[in-house]
Design an enzyme around this catalytic site. Structure first.
Site, PDB file in Angstrom:
ATOM      1  N   SER A   1       0.841  -1.198   0.000  1.00 42.38           N
ATOM      2  CA  SER A   1       0.000   0.000   0.000  1.00 42.38           C
ATOM      3  C   SER A   1       0.870   1.239   0.000  1.00 42.38           C
ATOM      4  O   SER A   1       2.060   1.192   0.268  1.00 42.38           O
ATOM      5  CB  SER A   1      -0.916   0.006   1.216  1.00 42.38           C
ATOM      6  OG  SER A   1      -0.189   0.467   2.336  1.00 42.38           O
ATOM      7  N   LYS A   2       0.212   2.327  -0.317  1.00 37.30           N
ATOM      8  CA  LYS A   2       0.879   3.617  -0.444  1.00 37.30           C
ATOM      9  C   LYS A   2       1.702   3.947   0.794  1.00 37.30           C
ATOM     10  O   LYS A   2       2.778   4.510   0.697  1.00 37.30           O
ATOM     11  CB  LYS A   2      -0.205   4.673  -0.634  1.00 37.30           C
ATOM     12  CG  LYS A   2       0.135   5.720  -1.675  1.00 37.30           C
ATOM     13  CD  LYS A   2      -0.876   6.823  -1.582  1.00 37.30           C
ATOM     14  CE  LYS A   2      -1.334   7.323  -2.908  1.00 37.30           C
ATOM     15  NZ  LYS A   2      -2.477   8.186  -2.855  1.00 37.30           N
TER      16      LYS A   2
END
Ligand code: GLU
Length: 467
Positions: A248-249
């Site tokens: 994820s980011k």
């Protein structure tokens, strides 16, 4: 319902709510390779029905990343929002046939319904209050409430498909409720639009992330209700980050663009992404052509893939070594440009790439190296203390003087160094290392004469005299 076998048509259907995510890029790559392998077609569809979050800017980014990776589509981009009329026609048909119905329940009512279900310890889900049944009296249509349209999902029986990645999957219809297929504003929901599109676009094989496994039974039921042939489904496991959590980011770069900007080569990225979750024997490095000839949808891993930044760097480094120098020169010029630096001669830049590319994992690292030729260097204090000793300073000054009088080429540079070490009773490294520290700002470089030759002579002399 039988599955279609030919012709092969695959698609990627990103939602334009951000950059192209690595997971979507990998699914796109599998879909593309599958179509190319079987001489089929690959379609690009933009799923932009989430109007509030979809942007044209994101579409551009996605298209750019697809181009960069070389995932050329045969059709598209096709935008769902340009197909609203088509979805409305299909919805109307389903309503006419009793396979879909209007539901006037308000969000507040539905909240209360779920609340009550939870209180009774039941699974939450739509309770069918507006679902027509023979003999059932429906509530009176409330005034001023715009209805959604729900799909009349079968109550009994099972949905089974043989997933190309996960194998046979069966879900009981009792587990799933009557989903909303069209919102009050006439915009379809994902699960409905995707079916109409996959049908209209004659998609034969759907590869997508396994976060969609739970959607597939609904979609299969809708295909069946429409009398549409079923595509085959392959749900590809998620990519986990270095830490074992979903990529994820928050945990590092997840966009294709970040890797383009980070100095990775598209062929390396393609190779790494393909290998992440798929294998062909022990092959770690393969060309786009090999991928296409090997990728037939088998050997996709059932378990999540783990992102391995170090391996990606290694793969990229392998491609850097083989990369054409003129091409690298173009890429590294762009990287240097971002720092406000440039090498005036393209030939020289190309020669620099040839000399340094072996030791660089990315074009950013290569640009770090090549900056020594066009920007000031700042040798580490400890390198200066260790290597540029009082004892060697006279030899460095003598070398600078000698350089002043020679033609600037590798042979002459080498001769000048040899003469200087002989005159001062030194061994090669005793002069070459301090010369590197002063001129390049680093104690280790490729062969010193080859490196120095690529500098302007004046810069070398000035830096040697700075000791
Ligand atoms: N728009 C969906 C997504 O980005 C597509 C899923 C699918 O391929 O069906 O997740």
């Amino acid at each position: 319902m039988s599955s279609i076998s030919t012709p092969v048509r695959t698609r990627i259907a990103p939602s334009p709510t951000g950059f192209l995510h690595l997971g979507t890029a990998r699914t796109a790559l599998y879909s593309w390779a599958y179509a190319r392998h079987f001489g089929g077609e690959f379609v690009l569809r933009i799923e932009d029905t989430d109007v509030a979050r979809s942007t044209q800017d994101s579409v551009e980014q996605i298209l750019q990343s697809m181009r960069w990776l070389g995932l050329d589509a045969d059709e598209g981009p096709i935008y769902q929002m340009e197909r609203l009329e088509r979805y409305q026609v299909v919805v109307a048909q389903l309503i006419r046939e009793g396979k879909a119905y209007h539901c006037y329940a308000t969000p507040e009512e539905l909240d209360a319904m779920r609340e009550a279900q939870r209180a009774r310890g039941e699974k939450t889900g739509y309770d069918g209050r507006w679902r027509p049944e023979p003999g059932k009296v429906l509530p009176a249509v409330p005034e001023g409430v715009k209805p959604v349209v729900r799909f009349r999902n079968p109550l009994d029986g099972e949905v089974t498909w043989n997933d190309l990645v996960k194998g046979p999957i069966t879900i009981n219809n009792r587990e799933i409720d009557d989903l909303i297929i069209m919102r009050t504003d006439g915009v379809p929901t994902y699960n409905f639009a995707v079916v109409v599109d996959d049908w209209d676009m004659r998609i034969s094989h759907v590869f997508r992330g396994d976060e969609h496994v739970n959607n597939t039974p609904w979609q299969i039921n809708i295909f069946n209700a429409l009398g549409a042939p079923l595509p085959q489904f392959g749900h590809v496991p998620v990519i986990l980050g270095d830490d074992g959590l979903k990529l994820s980011k928050r945990r590092g770069a997840v966009s294709v663009t970040a890797y383009e900007d980070g100095g990775y080569l598209p062929e390396a990225m393609l190779n790494y992404l393909a290998r992440l979750g798929w294998s062909h024997g022990d092959e770690e490095l393969f060309t786009r052509e090999q991928l296409v000839s090997w990728f037939d949808g088998t050997h996709l891993s059932k378990s999540p893939a783990q992102w391995d930044a170090a391996k990606l760097e290694w793969v990229n480094g392998q491609y850097m070594k083989q990369a054409d120098d003129a091409r690298l020169a173009g890429l590294v010029a762009a990287q240097l440009g971002k720092r406000g630096l440039s090498v005036s001669s393209r030939d020289k830049l190309q020669a620099m790439c040839a000399l340094f590319k072996d030791r660089c994992a990315t074009t950013v690292v290569l640009a770090d190296w090549l900056a020594i030729f066009v920007a000031d260097v700042a040798p580490l204090a400890e390198d200066l203390t260790t290597h540029v000793t009082e004892a060697v300073k006279p030899a460095l000054a003598a070398l600078a003087d000698k350089f002043a009088g020679i033609d600037w080429n590798k042979t002459a540079i080498q001769a000048a160094i040899k003469e200087t070490i002989a005159a001062h009773g030194l061994k090669m490294p005793q002069l070459a290392i301090p010369a590197r520290v002063l001129v390049c700002g680093r104690a280790q470089t490729p062969s010193v004469d080859a490196v120095l030759e690529l500098f302007d002579k004046e810069i070398v002399i000035k830096r040697l005299r700075s000791a």
